[in-house]
Design a protein around this motif. Structure first.
Motif, PDB file in Angstrom:
ATOM      1  N   LEU A 195       6.451  -8.906   1.505  1.00 32.03           N
ATOM      2  CA  LEU A 195       5.615  -8.320   0.457  1.00 32.03           C
ATOM      3  C   LEU A 195       5.720  -6.794   0.465  1.00 32.03           C
ATOM      4  N   VAL A 196       5.767  -6.224   1.652  1.00 34.49           N
ATOM      5  CA  VAL A 196       5.850  -4.759   1.759  1.00 34.49           C
ATOM      6  C   VAL A 196       7.139  -4.246   1.145  1.00 34.49           C
ATOM      7  N   PHE A 197       8.235  -4.941   1.394  1.00 30.78           N
ATOM      8  CA  PHE A 197       9.526  -4.445   0.950  1.00 30.78           C
ATOM      9  C   PHE A 197       9.788  -4.672  -0.537  1.00 30.78           C
ATOM     10  N   VAL A 198       8.942  -5.437  -1.207  1.00 34.89           N
ATOM     11  CA  VAL A 198       9.103  -5.578  -2.656  1.00 34.89           C
ATOM     12  C   VAL A 198       7.981  -4.848  -3.399  1.00 34.89           C
ATOM     13  N   SER A 199       7.266  -3.992  -2.684  1.00 27.96           N
ATOM     14  CA  SER A 199       6.169  -3.239  -3.284  1.00 27.96           C
ATOM     15  C   SER A 199       6.361  -1.758  -2.982  1.00 27.96           C
ATOM     16  N   ASP A 200       5.368  -0.953  -3.370  1.00 28.12           N
ATOM     17  CA  ASP A 200       5.440   0.493  -3.124  1.00 28.12           C
ATOM     18  C   ASP A 200       4.533   0.900  -1.962  1.00 28.12           C
ATOM     19  N   ILE A 201       4.142  -0.055  -1.124  1.00 31.17           N
ATOM     20  CA  ILE A 201       3.222   0.241  -0.022  1.00 31.17           C
ATOM     21  C   ILE A 201       3.795   1.288   0.922  1.00 31.17           C
ATOM     22  N   LEU A 202       5.079   1.173   1.256  1.00 31.53           N
ATOM     23  CA  LEU A 202       5.674   2.113   2.201  1.00 31.53           C
ATOM     24  C   LEU A 202       5.616   3.541   1.677  1.00 31.53           C
ATOM     25  N   SER A 203       5.899   3.730   0.405  1.00 29.35           N
ATOM     26  CA  SER A 203       5.852   5.089  -0.153  1.00 29.35           C
ATOM     27  C   SER A 203       4.424   5.599  -0.228  1.00 29.35           C
ATOM     28  N   ILE A 204       3.477   4.711  -0.527  1.00 33.96           N
ATOM     29  CA  ILE A 204       2.066   5.114  -0.565  1.00 33.96           C
ATOM     30  C   ILE A 204       1.617   5.625   0.801  1.00 33.96           C
ATOM     31  N   LEU A 205       2.079   4.951   1.861  1.00 30.53           N
ATOM     32  CA  LEU A 205       1.683   5.319   3.222  1.00 30.53           C
ATOM     33  C   LEU A 205       2.581   6.399   3.815  1.00 30.53           C
ATOM     34  N   GLY A 206       3.616   6.810   3.101  1.00 27.68           N
ATOM     35  CA  GLY A 206       4.536   7.805   3.631  1.00 27.68           C
ATOM     36  C   GLY A 206       5.425   7.277   4.730  1.00 27.68           C
TER      37      GLY A 206
END
Length: 329
Positions: free
Chosen positions: A257-268
């Motif tokens: 789910l993380v890798f198909v979303s923008d969560i990583l960029s949101i968290l830096g």
């Protein structure tokens, strides 16, 4: 049957019967330390070794002490080593390791439960006397000022046992034994790293907060499994209990789910977990970009878990919790 009379006053010149009086205590502490280091890849023994230098080999040498002269030599040459041995043994006996250690002692000595508790009380009391005597011995004429580092050492060890207590519980029997190639092993390590990292993120994003509440994402359980996967080699067989398999299942789902979303960029965290670099490929064929590789590996593993263990209540609950996460992205 046992008595803790006549405590040791000084360790500079031991009485001839010192080893005889201390041997039950040293033996029990040694069994506890031996049991701890039998779990060589666990976070507690790893942290204890980093803090003290104790390991299974050192403990074996300490367990070989068999006379007052040998004990006196250790006190003259390596008193801190004996001090660490006493502290770690005490902490082990006050941890979930107590049960297996005492069961072994009771079986070996053929004593009943009352005698066993008498022996435990005697040994713990005597070990506290020995700890105090060692502290005075190590501090020497410097007194209280020299005790501060010893107190810090004790607190650091206590913190390790407290933080990773769950990893010391007797392991559940494995429900499956698996081996992973390099690509899948890296993927599982990445998923566990995310399971450790995301709940620690300082964000009010509802997805991240929900991840922290997943039933299998207990910090100590994640840390223990991450340590096991950090030590395993590609294609090495690894036994997994149902809770461990469920944790991997949820971790892989969250990773997908993380890798198909923008969560990583949101968290830096996009640099720590890049999604556009080439990913390791399986032995079959290249999987393309990291996003495609993650999707393929996540689907392969989670579909297998659902097919083989989907009837288990733990897996069913984990699947429902992950399904609820998708609404938060």
């Amino acid at each position: 049957m046992f008595s803790s009379e006549q405590p040791l006053v000084s360790l500079h010149n031991l009485p001839p019967d010192a080893y005889q009086r201390l041997s039950p205590c040293l033996s029990l502490l040694g069994m506890a330390c031996t049991h701890l280091f039998s779990q060589s890849h666990g976070p507690v023994p790893e942290h204890v070794t980093a803090l003290t230098g104790l390991n299974s080999s050192v403990v074996a040498d300490l367990n070989a002490i068999d006379s007052t002269p040998v004990l006196q030599q250790l006190l003259l040459q390596r008193p801190l080593r004996l001090y660490d041995f006493v502290l770690v043994g005490q902490l082990s006996l006050r941890s979930p390791l107590e049960g297996p250690v005492l069961a072994f002692v009771q079986h070996q000595m053929q004593i009943d439960g009352t005698q066993l508790q008498t022996l435990l009380s005697y040994c713990l009391h005597l070990s506290e006397q020995l700890q105090h005597a060692l502290e005075q011995h190590l501090a020497g004429p410097s007194g209280a000022a020299a005790l501060a580092p010893l107190r810090r050492r004790q607190q650091q060890l206590q913190a390790v046992f407290t933080q990773f207590e769950a990893t010391l519980h007797p392991q559940l029997p494995p429900v499956v034994t698996l081996g992973f190639d390099e690509a899948r092993l890296q993927m599982l390590r990445l998923a566990l790293l995310l399971a450790e990292t995301l709940p620690q993120s300082e964000t009010d994003h509802p997805f991240v907060q929900a991840v922290a509440r997943l039933s299998s994402f207990r910090p100590e359980a994640v840390a223990a499994l991450l340590a096991r996967f950090g030590a395993v080699q590609p294609n090495e067989r690894l036994g997994l209990s149902l809770p461990e398999l469920t944790l991997l299942y949820q971790a892989m789902q969250v990773c997908g789910l993380v890798f198909v979303s923008d969560i990583l960029s949101i968290l830096g965290l996009e640099n720590a977990f890049p999604t556009d670099a080439k990913s390791p490929t399986t032995s079959a064929e290249p999987l393309g970009t990291s996003r495609q590789a993650v999707g393929a590996l996540v689907a392969g593993f989670t579909n297998w878990v659902q097919r083989e263990f989907g009837h288990e209540p733990q897996v069913q609950q984990a699947r429902q919790e992950v399904a609820a996460l998708t609404d938060l992205l």
